[in-house]
Motif scaffolding. Structure first.
Motif, PDB file in Angstrom:
ATOM      1  N   PRO A  54      49.558  70.835  -6.133  1.00  0.00           N
ATOM      2  CA  PRO A  54      48.599  69.747  -5.460  1.00  0.00           C
ATOM      3  C   PRO A  54      49.278  68.364  -5.172  1.00  0.00           C
ATOM      4  CG  PRO A  54      47.608  70.629  -7.508  1.00  0.00           C
ATOM      5  CD  PRO A  54      49.076  71.102  -7.405  1.00  0.00           C
ATOM      6  N   ASN A  55      50.385  68.216  -5.851  1.00  0.00           N
ATOM      7  CA  ASN A  55      51.174  66.891  -5.724  1.00  0.00           C
ATOM      8  C   ASN A  55      52.130  66.658  -4.554  1.00  0.00           C
ATOM      9  OD1 ASN A  55      49.990  65.481  -8.034  1.00  0.00           O
ATOM     10  ND2 ASN A  55      51.711  66.745  -9.373  1.00  0.00           N
ATOM     11  N   TYR A  56      52.269  67.960  -3.731  1.00  0.00           N
ATOM     12  CA  TYR A  56      53.016  68.016  -2.806  1.00  0.00           C
ATOM     13  C   TYR A  56      52.335  68.808  -1.476  1.00  0.00           C
ATOM     14  CZ  TYR A  56      56.692  66.992  -6.297  1.00  0.00           C
ATOM     15  OH  TYR A  56      57.421  66.163  -6.958  1.00  0.00           O
ATOM     16  N   ILE A  57      51.132  68.625  -1.461  1.00  0.00           N
ATOM     17  CA  ILE A  57      50.215  68.966  -0.355  1.00  0.00           C
ATOM     18  C   ILE A  57      50.872  68.394   1.017  1.00  0.00           C
ATOM     19  CG2 ILE A  57      48.088  69.243   0.759  1.00  0.00           C
ATOM     20  CD1 ILE A  57      47.587  70.956  -1.318  1.00  0.00           C
ATOM     21  N   GLU A  58      51.027  67.189   1.042  1.00  0.00           N
ATOM     22  CA  GLU A  58      51.375  66.427   2.259  1.00  0.00           C
ATOM     23  C   GLU A  58      52.701  66.735   2.616  1.00  0.00           C
ATOM     24  OE1 GLU A  58      49.776  64.512   4.641  1.00  0.00           O
ATOM     25  OE2 GLU A  58      48.082  65.128   3.288  1.00  0.00           O
ATOM     26  N   LYS A  59      53.656  66.981   1.856  1.00  0.00           N
ATOM     27  CA  LYS A  59      55.121  67.352   2.048  1.00  0.00           C
ATOM     28  C   LYS A  59      54.976  68.902   2.508  1.00  0.00           C
ATOM     29  CE  LYS A  59      59.648  67.760   0.080  1.00  0.00           C
ATOM     30  NZ  LYS A  59      60.283  66.721   1.079  1.00  0.00           N
ATOM     31  N   MET A  60      54.006  69.560   2.234  1.00  0.00           N
ATOM     32  CA  MET A  60      54.027  71.060   2.671  1.00  0.00           C
ATOM     33  C   MET A  60      53.456  70.994   3.957  1.00  0.00           C
ATOM     34  SD  MET A  60      54.745  74.129   1.595  1.00  0.00           S
ATOM     35  CE  MET A  60      54.502  73.978  -0.199  1.00  0.00           C
ATOM     36  N   ARG A  61      52.248  69.918   4.441  1.00  0.00           N
ATOM     37  CA  ARG A  61      51.865  70.024   5.785  1.00  0.00           C
ATOM     38  C   ARG A  61      52.868  69.507   6.599  1.00  0.00           C
ATOM     39  NH1 ARG A  61      46.460  67.199   3.633  1.00  0.00           N
ATOM     40  NH2 ARG A  61      45.140  69.172   3.425  1.00  0.00           N
ATOM     41  N   GLU A  62      53.825  68.407   6.267  1.00  0.00           N
ATOM     42  CA  GLU A  62      54.899  68.002   7.193  1.00  0.00           C
ATOM     43  C   GLU A  62      55.859  69.273   7.308  1.00  0.00           C
ATOM     44  OE1 GLU A  62      58.821  66.788   8.169  1.00  0.00           O
ATOM     45  OE2 GLU A  62      58.562  67.195   6.052  1.00  0.00           O
ATOM     46  N   ILE A  63      56.196  70.015   6.408  1.00  0.00           N
ATOM     47  CA  ILE A  63      57.154  71.134   6.796  1.00  0.00           C
ATOM     48  C   ILE A  63      56.753  71.953   7.650  1.00  0.00           C
ATOM     49  CG2 ILE A  63      58.350  73.141   5.538  1.00  0.00           C
ATOM     50  CD1 ILE A  63      58.719  71.527   3.138  1.00  0.00           C
ATOM     51  N   VAL A  64      55.290  72.300   7.520  1.00  0.00           N
ATOM     52  CA  VAL A  64      54.703  73.335   8.540  1.00  0.00           C
ATOM     53  C   VAL A  64      54.581  72.680   9.715  1.00  0.00           C
ATOM     54  CG1 VAL A  64      52.242  74.415   9.001  1.00  0.00           C
ATOM     55  CG2 VAL A  64      53.058  74.514   6.681  1.00  0.00           C
ATOM     56  N   SER A  65      54.326  71.289   9.913  1.00  0.00           N
ATOM     57  CA  SER A  65      54.217  70.870  11.462  1.00  0.00           C
ATOM     58  C   SER A  65      55.460  70.720  11.897  1.00  0.00           C
ATOM     59  CB  SER A  65      53.522  69.401  10.992  1.00  0.00           C
ATOM     60  OG  SER A  65      53.629  68.461  12.359  1.00  0.00           O
ATOM     61  N   GLY A  78      47.006  74.849  -5.622  1.00  0.00           N
ATOM     62  CA  GLY A  78      47.317  75.653  -6.741  1.00  0.00           C
ATOM     63  C   GLY A  78      47.020  75.048  -8.067  1.00  0.00           C
ATOM     64  N   GLY A  79      46.822  75.997  -9.063  1.00  0.00           N
ATOM     65  CA  GLY A  79      46.287  75.409 -10.384  1.00  0.00           C
ATOM     66  C   GLY A  79      47.636  75.505 -11.510  1.00  0.00           C
ATOM     67  N   LYS A  80      47.269  75.412 -12.769  1.00  0.00           N
ATOM     68  CA  LYS A  80      48.051  75.289 -13.815  1.00  0.00           C
ATOM     69  C   LYS A  80      48.886  76.547 -14.018  1.00  0.00           C
ATOM     70  CE  LYS A  80      47.842  73.933 -18.720  1.00  0.00           C
ATOM     71  NZ  LYS A  80      47.960  75.202 -19.388  1.00  0.00           N
ATOM     72  N   GLU A  81      47.984  77.752 -14.006  1.00  0.00           N
ATOM     73  CA  GLU A  81      48.731  78.950 -14.261  1.00  0.00           C
ATOM     74  C   GLU A  81      49.098  79.630 -12.638  1.00  0.00           C
ATOM     75  OE1 GLU A  81      49.907  79.676 -17.107  1.00  0.00           O
ATOM     76  OE2 GLU A  81      48.884  78.208 -18.173  1.00  0.00           O
ATOM     77  N   ARG A  82      50.053  80.594 -12.811  1.00  0.00           N
ATOM     78  CA  ARG A  82      50.360  81.528 -11.472  1.00  0.00           C
ATOM     79  C   ARG A  82      49.319  82.083 -10.879  1.00  0.00           C
ATOM     80  NH1 ARG A  82      51.556  85.926  -9.034  1.00  0.00           N
ATOM     81  NH2 ARG A  82      53.242  86.197  -7.633  1.00  0.00           N
TER      82      ARG A  82
END
Length: 230
Positions: A54-65, A78-82
């Motif tokens: 959750p803390n890296y959603i924006e970074k992930m969006r940037e990579i996709v873009s 994502g959540g705490k567990e896999r």
């Protein structure tokens, strides 16, 4: 549809880096970028969903873009567990008959052959895993650390990903699992095998190069594999 679910919700603490390991660069590209590319270029994959820390959603969006990944349609938290990350994707396609190919975000060297074989196997099965034959002798020990059994090596496999399911099958398996107070899991195939024992889980042959980046030495191995592929 065949939907690749890239599970990238981990924190990567074992590697000891400042960033989660999926964002570490190998030969100038983030590990997660290699992983997404593998499914982006496979003609059998219709859509990609990424389950992110959750803390890296924006970074992930940037990579996709930045990489113009046109098949990526959803980026989920994502959540705490896999298994929380698996469930986020399963629930996002609730009620569908889609095939979900759940894959570790830090398993970037998955081959087109493995993806092709998984999709092909899903025409005959509702659950498919990827594994390689175990090369070491595996022993079972008791609470004292003494050997109590040595399973036949010919029957043992080391699991990899993708792990592929009809949406309804993996959803139902988790519904049963979450009612079990003793539920613990390390992989999705294990959930189906335990809680839906009537559903056979077919195993596609994996590859020793389909590595999961876990420790620092894996970064060097990945770099070596990248240079061999070019």
């Amino acid at each position: 549809m065949n939907i690749a679910v890239i599970l990238a919700g981990g924190s990567g603490s074992r590697l000891g880096a400042a960033l989660p390991k999926q964002f570490l660069e190998v030969d100038g590209k983030e590990i997660i970028t290699y992983t997404i590319e593998a499914f982006e270029r496979n003609p059998h994959i219709d859509e990609i969903v990424i389950v992110s820390n959750p803390n890296y959603i924006e970074k992930m969006r940037e990579i996709v873009s930045r990489n113009r990944f046109v098949k990526v349609r959803k980026i989920l938290e994502g959540g705490k567990e896999r298994y929380d990350s698996s469930l986020a994707a399963i629930n996002a396609y609730s009620g569908s008959s889609d095939v979900l190919l759940l894959h570790d975000g830090v398993r970037p060297m998955v081959s087109q052959r493995i993806i092709d074989d998984c999709v092909a196997a899903m025409t005959n099965y509702d659950a498919v895993g990827v594994a390689v034959k175990t090369t070491d002798t595996i022993v079972q020990v008791d609470g004292r650390g003494c050997i109590v059994a040595t399973p036949a090596r010919s029957t043992l496999r080391n699991m990899q990903t993708p792990q592929c399911f009809r949406q309804g099958v993996i959803r139902q398996a988790y519904e049963k699992a979450l009612l079990d107070p003793a539920f613990v899991t390390t992989d999705d195939c294990g959930v189906v095998a335990k809680y839906m024992p009537d559903v056979p889980v077919f195993i596609v042959e994996g590859d020793t190069t389909n590595i999961k980046v876990t420790y620092k030495e894996d970064l060097a191995l990945m770099s070596q594999l990248c240079s061999q592929n070019h």
